[in-house]
Design a protein around this motif. Structure first.
Motif, short mmCIF file in Angstrom:
data_model
loop_
_atom_site.label_atom_id
_atom_site.label_comp_id
_atom_site.label_asym_id
_atom_site.label_seq_id
_atom_site.Cartn_x
_atom_site.Cartn_y
_atom_site.Cartn_z
N PRO A 87 0.80 -1.22 0.00
CA PRO A 87 0.00 0.00 0.00
C PRO A 87 0.84 1.28 0.00
O PRO A 87 1.99 1.28 0.44
N VAL A 88 0.24 2.36 -0.48
CA VAL A 88 0.88 3.67 -0.39
C VAL A 88 0.81 4.18 1.04
O VAL A 88 1.75 4.76 1.57
N THR A 89 -0.33 3.95 1.71
CA THR A 89 -0.51 4.31 3.12
C THR A 89 -0.89 3.06 3.90
O THR A 89 -1.47 2.13 3.36
N GLN A 90 -0.55 3.07 5.18
CA GLN A 90 -0.84 1.92 6.03
C GLN A 90 -2.33 1.90 6.40
O GLN A 90 -2.90 2.92 6.80
N PRO A 91 -2.99 0.74 6.27
CA PRO A 91 -4.41 0.66 6.62
C PRO A 91 -4.62 0.71 8.13
O PRO A 91 -3.73 0.36 8.91
N LYS A 92 -5.83 1.15 8.54
CA LYS A 92 -6.15 1.15 9.97
C LYS A 92 -6.28 -0.27 10.50
O LYS A 92 -5.92 -0.55 11.65
N ASP A 93 -6.81 -1.17 9.68
CA ASP A 93 -6.97 -2.56 10.07
C ASP A 93 -5.82 -3.38 9.48
O ASP A 93 -5.76 -3.58 8.27
N PRO A 94 -4.88 -3.85 10.31
CA PRO A 94 -3.73 -4.60 9.78
C PRO A 94 -4.12 -5.82 8.97
O PRO A 94 -3.38 -6.23 8.07
N ASP A 95 -5.28 -6.40 9.26
CA ASP A 95 -5.69 -7.61 8.54
C ASP A 95 -5.94 -7.35 7.06
O ASP A 95 -5.94 -8.30 6.26
N GLU A 96 -6.13 -6.10 6.67
CA GLU A 96 -6.28 -5.78 5.25
C GLU A 96 -5.02 -6.17 4.47
O GLU A 96 -5.09 -6.47 3.28
N PRO A 154 1.53 -2.14 9.93
CA PRO A 154 0.91 -3.31 9.31
C PRO A 154 1.71 -3.92 8.18
O PRO A 154 1.74 -5.16 8.04
N TYR A 155 2.38 -3.11 7.35
CA TYR A 155 3.08 -3.69 6.19
C TYR A 155 4.23 -4.61 6.62
O TYR A 155 4.26 -5.78 6.20
N PRO A 156 5.20 -4.17 7.42
CA PRO A 156 6.25 -5.11 7.83
C PRO A 156 5.71 -6.29 8.62
O PRO A 156 6.24 -7.40 8.51
N ARG A 157 4.67 -6.06 9.40
CA ARG A 157 4.07 -7.18 10.13
C ARG A 157 3.53 -8.22 9.16
O ARG A 157 3.72 -9.43 9.33
N SER A 158 2.86 -7.75 8.10
CA SER A 158 2.30 -8.69 7.12
C SER A 158 3.39 -9.46 6.40
O SER A 158 3.23 -10.66 6.13
N LYS A 159 4.50 -8.81 6.09
CA LYS A 159 5.59 -9.49 5.37
C LYS A 159 6.24 -10.56 6.26
O LYS A 159 6.56 -11.65 5.79
N ALA A 160 6.45 -10.23 7.54
CA ALA A 160 7.05 -11.21 8.45
C ALA A 160 6.13 -12.40 8.66
O ALA A 160 6.57 -13.56 8.63
#
Length: 326
Positions: A87-96, A154-160
């Protein structure tokens, strides 16, 4: 020779990877979420990359649905899993981000295993390696981002989470399928598609003047063409099975201010709108990120970061994507 499957075919990295495969004479099947929305742009992109798209088949498959994946994998011994939310911006809901990243990689790996594929090369990220604090910020492929790190975006969390899920699946039920993971830093370089992804959008915002203040942060740069080349090397080398490979240019990590200064120095009037001020705050630590494994084991030779930065801007200009071209 069997077809090669590339997921997320219309993306920044995937278009370069598909073009490289086609230039090498390989037949490629690429997945997109919608052929009606993406196929024409994908074919135009690979032609910009100097490839003949006659050897390209485009099929629909979504990371959040089982539909289409069995057919997409049929007859493919090699799989490059590039598709993932960025994403360009981090979502409010990490699950996205977390759910499609994790479920997507598991869906593709299971389909590849069931189809009898030889190897999958997965695009992960430095975000899965170096986003948890260390006493000394020095990172290799042995490091992992802890998804429970306080304040982790959320983005680095999703990648890990997604990469861990991939390795865990391989350990439990991978069968004969081999997995190799490529972990690029901030991907820049010429875009083949006019539908810009997050990193190219950031450079565009700098050049257009819509970004007035620069984030105060150090990061590594990886050229999109070099990441595509590393994917190909990781697929070809027998000894790469079960390995992770960091992808970044040689030299130290840079700041966004360094990036801005490079644009201004090399592009002159065309970079007149590039911001010169950083956001307030304490000076961040400059990380050291190692690319030795890819260089020594796979013979990978990355471009200098300055070349990548300049050629990113030039491609935006040449494709008419800048709002205020000089």
């Amino acid at each position: 020779m069997s077809k090669v499957l590339v997921t997320g075919g219309s993306g920044y990295l995937a278009t370069h990877l598909i073009a490289a495969l086609l230039r090498d004479g390989r037949e490629v099947r690429a997945t997109v979420r919608s052929t009606a929305a993406r196929e024409a742009e994908l074919r135009a992109a690979v032609r910009r990359g100097g490839a003949d798209d006659a050897g390209l088949e485009v099929v629909a498959a979504d990371l959040m649905s089982d539909a289409g994946w069995s057919a997409a994998l049929a007859g493919c011994a090699e799989v490059h899993h590039v598709a993932s939310p960025s994403p360009v911006t981090q979502p409010k809901d990490p699950d996205e981000l977390i759910v499609p990243a994790r479920e997507g990689v598991l869906r593709v790996l299971r389909a590849a295993r069931d189809a009898g594929a030889r190897r999958t090369v997965l695009t992960s990220s430095f975000a899965a390696i170096g986003y948890s604090p260390k006493p000394v910020p020095d990172y290799t492929e042995e490091d992992w981002t802890d998804p429970d790190t306080p304040g982790l975006a959320p983005y680095p969390r999703s990648k890990a989470i997604a990469e861990r899920a991939a390795w865990d699946l391989m350990a439990r039920e991978g069968g004969d399928l081999e997995l190799v993971v490529v972990n690029p830093t901030f991907i820049l370089g010429p875009t083949l598609t006019t539908d810009l992804r997050a990193s190219a959008q950031f450079v565009k915002a700098m050049l257009d003047g819509t970004l007035s203040v620069l984030p105060r942060q150090y990061f590594g740069v990886a050229d999109v063409r070099d990441v595509a080349d590393l994917h190909l090397r990781a697929m070809a080398a027998p000894e790469a099975a079960g390995r992770r490979y960091l992808a970044l240019a040689d030299g130290p990590t840079i700041s966004y201010l360094d990036l801005a200064r490079t644009l201004r120095r090399r592009l002159g009037a065309a970079a007149a709108r590039v911001p010169t001020e950083e956001a307030p705050g304490a000076e961040p630590r400059r990380s050291v990120i190692h690319n030795d494994r890819a260089r020594k084991e796979l013979g990978w030779i990355p471009r200098p970061a300055e070349t990548t930065i300049v050629e990113t801007a030039e491609s935006l200009r040449d494709l008419g994507l800048l709002d205020n071209p000089a």
